[in-house]
Design a protein around this motif. Structure first.
Motif, short mmCIF file in Angstrom:
data_model
loop_
_atom_site.label_atom_id
_atom_site.label_comp_id
_atom_site.label_asym_id
_atom_site.label_seq_id
_atom_site.Cartn_x
_atom_site.Cartn_y
_atom_site.Cartn_z
N THR A 141 0.86 -1.18 0.00
CA THR A 141 0.00 0.00 0.00
C THR A 141 0.91 1.24 0.00
O THR A 141 2.12 1.13 0.19
N GLU A 142 0.28 2.42 -0.15
CA GLU A 142 1.09 3.64 -0.26
C GLU A 142 1.97 3.86 0.97
O GLU A 142 3.16 4.15 0.86
N VAL A 143 1.35 3.67 2.14
CA VAL A 143 2.13 3.92 3.37
C VAL A 143 3.25 2.89 3.51
O VAL A 143 4.36 3.20 3.96
N GLN A 144 2.99 1.68 3.08
CA GLN A 144 4.02 0.64 3.16
C GLN A 144 5.17 0.96 2.21
O GLN A 144 6.35 0.80 2.55
N GLN A 145 4.82 1.43 1.01
CA GLN A 145 5.88 1.82 0.05
C GLN A 145 6.75 2.91 0.66
O GLN A 145 7.98 2.87 0.57
N ALA A 146 6.07 3.91 1.27
CA ALA A 146 6.83 5.04 1.81
C ALA A 146 7.73 4.62 2.95
O ALA A 146 8.91 4.99 2.99
N VAL A 147 7.21 3.83 3.88
CA VAL A 147 8.01 3.48 5.06
C VAL A 147 9.03 2.38 4.73
O VAL A 147 10.21 2.51 5.04
N LEU A 148 8.56 1.32 4.07
CA LEU A 148 9.48 0.21 3.79
C LEU A 148 10.53 0.61 2.75
O LEU A 148 11.60 0.01 2.68
N GLY A 149 10.22 1.64 1.97
CA GLY A 149 11.21 2.17 1.03
C GLY A 149 12.42 2.74 1.76
O GLY A 149 13.48 2.93 1.17
N MET A 150 12.27 3.02 3.05
CA MET A 150 13.39 3.57 3.83
C MET A 150 14.29 2.48 4.40
O MET A 150 15.31 2.77 5.04
N LEU A 151 13.89 1.22 4.19
CA LEU A 151 14.75 0.12 4.62
C LEU A 151 15.92 0.00 3.63
O LEU A 151 15.74 0.36 2.47
#
Ligand SMILES: Nc1ncnc2c1ncn2[C@@H]1O[C@H](COP(=O)(O)OP(=O)(O)OP(=O)(O)O)[C@@H](O)[C@H]1O
Length: 627
Positions: free
Chosen positions: A20-30
């Motif tokens: 989802t959008e929020v997952q892309q945004a946060v997990l993209g920081m891994l």
């Protein structure tokens, strides 16, 4: 992301194919987000705002798990260097184990027990392929001893807690204090509630036991983060933290696909019939898959409405006796709350209603909720948003819908608090017409409206779904809704009505500023509700002294000399103070669309956030499905 976590997300048990959008945004920081602070280049603290039901839980749990894995790896490596070794698997494992047993990995704080249990279960699922991971749930009304035993004997990877129990353990158990003094990550779910006044003392106390930033990484997640909350939040986050906002600009924090409607019933006598019609509407619109959540402002009101829905739903709803009615609120023992929550989550009966107080308003994920009905005003604008967010979640199979039912004197909430929410009016008459059309359609070809899976359910693969039979013909039953009034009065216990009434005035008096009405208007509105909606002969008696204790000192009213007499408890004198405003001859007519828009009629144009988590129940039990 580690292979084990990735497998859990994409293969088993989650089988998600897209983020989802929020997952892309946060997990993209891994992987940076999961690095220990000694290796991180920039502040790792994050504040996140994303719509209800868009997968925030996974977005914070994955970094939590990954960060713990990295800490464990680092501990293994340190054991080798401390002993001058390059390769010694046994020593490395020992180094990891010592850290895992001594230091808490991630602490997740949530406002309600139900949410804590849900997050812990999701964490267990996500760590399915990390067999050594342990998840602990620390919530009130469960056995402290079991919680401590698990804590002392296992690894301490993730703790999900409600603030009351956590503070209690921190203040009384030196091992908990020691374990948490090294926690490298703290996550606030429903962050705005956690930073609100009711929780603030506990949170301040808890934070004093945790390491400071940058050793401590802090995440704040919520669908609603007002600028005021963001200001308070700065205190707990590192300077230069990231702010991820998935609700840009003026977009609604509720999922964009959820249509929302509000109805201001012209008089209290129409409230209960309208609510039952709304449930009936849902059953006919979603034949065989209706799953309704009905929110009430106080516990007493929740209890009373459970009785009413059970009693009258049997004869009036399309699914009649086959409608399953659940009840959940803070006065129920925790074991029963957990059981009810589980049953409603799994419910595929095709016609169910969960009557709930705010214990289910935030974060709780019940799949397939087709409609959220809110009766009376919620504690805050944010609470309205979170309640609506219980429908239309995750997959797009169920679109969901929100209905908001208000009495005339409650309309200020829409006019003043929900100005930026896309909520449309629907009148009592409009809903009646829609229901009549649906009923006609159903009666013309009973069963045709049921999905194929239900018509053949006995032999089909939908074995968990019951076949719901609707009352047929249904349309003639619609006349009965208007005759409800006289029957309700005789079915209700007078003491229950009185207690509900008292709970309502206690709740609404604290809301007079938001509603922009005086306490006198509220008092009379509640009184009239007992006589008109609940068909009581007279409103419950309340003494002057009681009212004074509640601060019923409306100076404006007194100044104009209308005050004292209005409190006499007879029905005749109990004329609501909004009567006499606007156009009298039209006082029983429905609201026009213009009036709905402006919130003003005619020419003139719930302290219910109790600290539920620390209630002292008589028979404490361990309830989480974790141990
Ligand atoms: N990537 C994904 N693909 C499909 N479904 C997902 C995905 N991520 C999460 N979900 C599902 O979406 C539902 C809502 O997720 P979750 O409870 O985390 O939402 P939330 O944003 O925390 O909501 P709230 O603000 O109400 O707490 C859950 O059933 C979850 O399993």
């Amino acid at each position: 992301m580690s292979p084990g976590t990735f497998k859990a997300v994409t293969v088993r048990p989650f089988q998600f194919s897209h983020m989802t959008e929020v997952q892309q945004a946060v997990l993209g920081m891994l992987p940076d987000l999961a690095l220990p602070h000694t290796l991180a280049q920039s502040p790792r603290d994050v504040m996140v705002r994303a719509r209800t039901g868009t997968g925030k839980t996974l977005a914070f749990l994955v970094p939590a798990i990954e960060a713990r894995l990295k800490m464990l790896q680092a501990a293994g490596r340190k054991a080798l260097t401390d002993n001058g070794r390059v390769n010694d698997p046994a020593l490395e494992t020992r180094g990891k184990r010592v850290l895992a047993r001594e230091e808490v990995g991630t602490l997740i704080l949530t406002p309600t027990r139900e949410l804590a249990i849900q997050i812990a279960n999701e964490a267990l699922n996500l760590t399915k392929h990390h067999p050594d991971f342990r998840v602990h749930v620390w919530i009130g009304a469960t056995s402290r001893r079991t919680q401590m035993r698990d804590f002392m004997t296992g690894t301490r990877d993730i703790i999900v807690a409600t603030p009351g129990r956590l503070r209690d353990l921190l203040e009384s158990e030196p091992d908990v204090k020691r374990g948490l003094s090294h926690t490298h990550q703290v996550i606030f779910d429903e962050a705005d509630t956690m930073l609100e006044i009711g929780f603030r003392d506990d949170i301040e106390a808890i934070m004093s036991y945790l390491p400071p930033t940058p050793q401590r990484q802090t995440f704040l997640f919520s669908a609603t983060l007002s600028s005021k909350v963001r200001e308070i939040a700065q205190k707990h986050l590192a300077a230069g933290h990231s702010y991820i906002d998935c609700i840009k600009g003026q977009d609604s924090p509720v999922h964009a696909d959820i249509p929302q409607y509000h109805t201001v019933v012209p008089s209290a006598s129409q409230q209960i019939p309208h609510i039952l019609r709304t449930i009936a509407h849902d059953q006919l619109v979603n034949p065989g898959s209706s799953k309704v959540m009905l929110f009430l402002p106080t516990t007493k009101m929740t209890q009373l409405f459970t009785t009413i829905i059970k009693q009258f739903g049997r004869s009036l709803l399309p699914a009649g006796r086959e409608t399953t009615v659940y009840e959940i609120h803070s006065k129920r023992p925790q074991s029963s709350r957990t059981r009810t929550s589980d049953m409603f989550r799994k419910d595929k009966s095709g016609a169910s209603v969960l009557v709930s107080s705010d214990v289910s308003a935030r974060g709780v994920d019940y799949p397939g909720v087709t409609r959220v009905i809110q009766v009376g005003i919620p504690a805050t604008r944010e609470q309205y948003i979170h309640r609506v967010g219980r429908t239309g979640r995750g997959s797009k199979e169920v679109k969901g819908r929100g209905d908001f039912v208000l009495l005339p004197w409650e309309v200020g909430f829409i006019s003043w608090q929900l100005t930026d929410i896309p909520i449309k009016p629907i009148t009592v008459a409009e809903l009646k017409t829609q229901l009549a059309t649906l009923a006609e359609k159903h009666d013309e070809s009973p069963g045709h409206s049921l999905p194929l899976s239900l018509k053949t359910s006995r032999s089909s693969s939908f074995s968990t779904m019951n076949s719901i039979r609707f009352q047929t013909p249904y349309k003639p039953l619609l006349d009965e809704f208007d005759r409800l009034g006289s029957q309700i009065g005789s079915q209700l216990d007078v003491e229950a009505v009185r207690e509900t009434f008292l709970s309502l005035i206690g709740y609404y008096f604290s809301k007079s500023t938001e509603l922009r009405v005086s306490n006198n208007v509220i008092l009379e509105g509640c009184r009239q509700w007992t006589t008109d909606a609940l068909a009581q002969e007279t409103p419950p008696y309340v003494s002057e002294m009681f009212l004074q204790r509640l601060g019923l000192e409306d100076r404006r009213t007194k100044q104009f000399g209308r005050g004292a007499k209005k409190f006499a408890p007879t029905r005749r004198q109990n004329v609501p103070s909004w009567d006499g405003r606007g156009v009298q001859k039209n006082k029983n007519r429905e609201w026009t669309s213009k009036e709905y828009e402006t919130g003003v009629r005619g020419k003139e144009a719930d302290g219910y956030r109790t600290r539920r988590y620390d209630q002292d129940f008589r028979r404490p039990r361990q309830t989480a499905s974790l141990h």
